[in-house]
Design an enzyme around this catalytic site. Structure first.
Site, short mmCIF file in Angstrom:
data_model
loop_
_atom_site.label_atom_id
_atom_site.label_comp_id
_atom_site.label_asym_id
_atom_site.label_seq_id
_atom_site.Cartn_x
_atom_site.Cartn_y
_atom_site.Cartn_z
N PRO A 23 0.77 -1.24 0.00
CA PRO A 23 0.10 -0.06 -0.06
C PRO A 23 0.95 1.33 0.02
O PRO A 23 1.88 1.31 0.65
CB PRO A 23 -0.86 -0.12 1.17
CG PRO A 23 -0.11 -0.89 2.20
CD PRO A 23 0.71 -2.00 1.43
N CYS A 50 3.89 3.47 8.21
CA CYS A 50 4.35 4.44 7.57
C CYS A 50 4.88 5.52 8.59
O CYS A 50 4.87 5.80 9.53
CB CYS A 50 2.75 5.27 7.07
SG CYS A 50 3.14 6.88 6.48
N GLY A 96 10.76 -3.99 1.04
CA GLY A 96 11.80 -2.98 1.26
C GLY A 96 12.86 -3.12 -0.03
O GLY A 96 13.58 -4.44 0.35
N ASP A 97 12.91 -2.41 -0.83
CA ASP A 97 14.42 -2.55 -1.95
C ASP A 97 14.18 -3.83 -2.61
O ASP A 97 15.01 -4.31 -3.16
CB ASP A 97 15.53 -2.52 -0.91
CG ASP A 97 15.77 -1.14 -0.49
OD1 ASP A 97 14.93 -0.34 -0.88
OD2 ASP A 97 16.67 -1.03 0.23
N ARG A 132 7.62 0.67 -4.29
CA ARG A 132 8.11 1.74 -5.26
C ARG A 132 8.75 1.13 -6.39
O ARG A 132 8.44 1.76 -7.54
CB ARG A 132 9.32 2.44 -4.63
CG ARG A 132 8.56 3.47 -3.42
CD ARG A 132 9.81 4.12 -2.71
NE ARG A 132 10.51 3.33 -1.83
CZ ARG A 132 11.73 3.46 -1.34
NH1 ARG A 132 12.18 4.81 -1.68
NH2 ARG A 132 12.48 2.56 -0.55
#
EC number: 1.3.1.-
Length: 331
Positions: A19, A103, A204-205, A228
């Site tokens: 999200p 977040c 993450g990454d 991302r």
């Protein structure tokens, strides 16, 4: 490749769209599912239902046409308010409720929500119990590894969560203090996985098929959250799936397919938000799609000045036509 389960739901595969506020709206979620994601979690919905009449909340609460299971993330710092938000979202069609303790944004953390909650383990326990008891659908928890490098308390909270009845955990490999800086670390995620019996998803990454395989093997996680890296590259899910299943790389999507995906994404944004808002939101997505193109920067500046949906579509068509007429496409 591991099988991912959340409560009664067996996901088609262990790759989940993380999200992201302002990104994982319904058009993006549907696109990522089509491109191979096993689940797509909604943008964060604020727990205070008095604010749900706002235009932003109305869009975030819209799940029409989404495949099951529908997972909705809620954020807040008050146990009863979060419990009420969970109940209301379940009534609106949510099939999984995800609690946001990941977040790091100041506007969230300053209100003792998001990853700020990890400083107060007593409050965390009260929130977990209140939300789990409020609904008869699975509740999951997304968190970070801790508050800062001296307080990586994710294993403690993970054990509390399992005891409270949380059905799955997602852990971003950074502390709240890290925000999105530096590299994610996966030791804490591996530690959590070793201490609980509920599914654990690593985040993450994770930006390539090789990285996905490494993180799964290193942590023992049941699946991955990808955030991302999917911006402007929604086909990353099918690329990772193919690599996990075969050990081989899928070819990069051909230019014509990228154009089609982007054009359909634009149409979906314009249709979902209406022209004025859809045109504005489309600008950032187009920027992400073209961020690897040497010739994209100049085009993006022109594109960002367009305020008409049809003109946006025409300009994208012209951009790809120009690429086909001699310029090199960087996938």
């Amino acid at each position: 490749m591991p099988t991912a389960k959340i409560g009664p739901y067996t996901l088609p595969n262990p790759l989940i769209v993380a999200p992201m506020a302002g990104v994982t709206d319904r058009p993006f979620r549907l696109l990522c599912r089509r491109m191979g994601a096993g689940l797509a979690v909604s943008e964060m919905v604020i727990a205070d239902s008095k604010l749900w009449h706002t235009r932003k909340s109305k869009f975030r609460l819209n799940h029409t046409g989404e495949p099951e299971p529908r997972s909705v993330q809620i954020a807040g710092g008050d146990p009863e308010m979060l419990a009420t938000a969970a109940r209301k979202n379940a009534e609106l069609g949510a099939q999984i409720i995800d609690i946001n303790m990941g977040c790091p944004a100041k506007k969230v953390c300053n209100k003792a929500a998001g990853s700020a909650l990890m400083r107060d383990e007593k409050l965390v326990g009260e929130i977990l119990t209140a939300v789990v008891n409020a609904v008869d659908i699975p509740v999951t928890l997304k968190m970070r590894t801790g508050w800062n490098h001296d307080h990586r308390n994710a294993p403690t909270i993970a054990r509390m969560a399992e005891e409270a009845g949380i059905q799955a955990l997602a852990i971003h490999g950074r502390t709240r203090a890290d925000k999105y800086n530096g590299d994610a670390e996966y030791d804490t995620i591996a530690e959590v996985k070793a201490q609980v019996d509920i599914p654990v998803f690593a985040n993450g990454d994770i930006d390539s098929p090789e990285k996905a395989r490494h993180v799964l093997q290193y942590t023992g996680a049941d699946g991955l959250l990808i955030g991302r890296a999917a911006q402007g590259r929604p086909w990353i899910f099918r690329e990772i799936l193919h690599f996990l299943e075969t050990g081989k790389h899928l070819p990069a999507p051909p230019m014509d397919e990228v154009e089609q995906i982007l054009a359909e994404h634009l149409d979906a944004l314009h249709g979902f938000y209406g022209e004025t808002m859809g045109v504005r939101i489309a600008r950032k997505h187009v920027g992400w799609y073209l961020q690897t193109h040497e010739q994209g920067e100049q085009f993006r500046r022109r594109f960002n000045a367009i305020d008409c949906a049809l003109e946006q579509r025409d300009s994208i068509q012209q951009y790809f036509e120009d690429l086909r007429n001699g310029e090199v496409f960087a996938a």
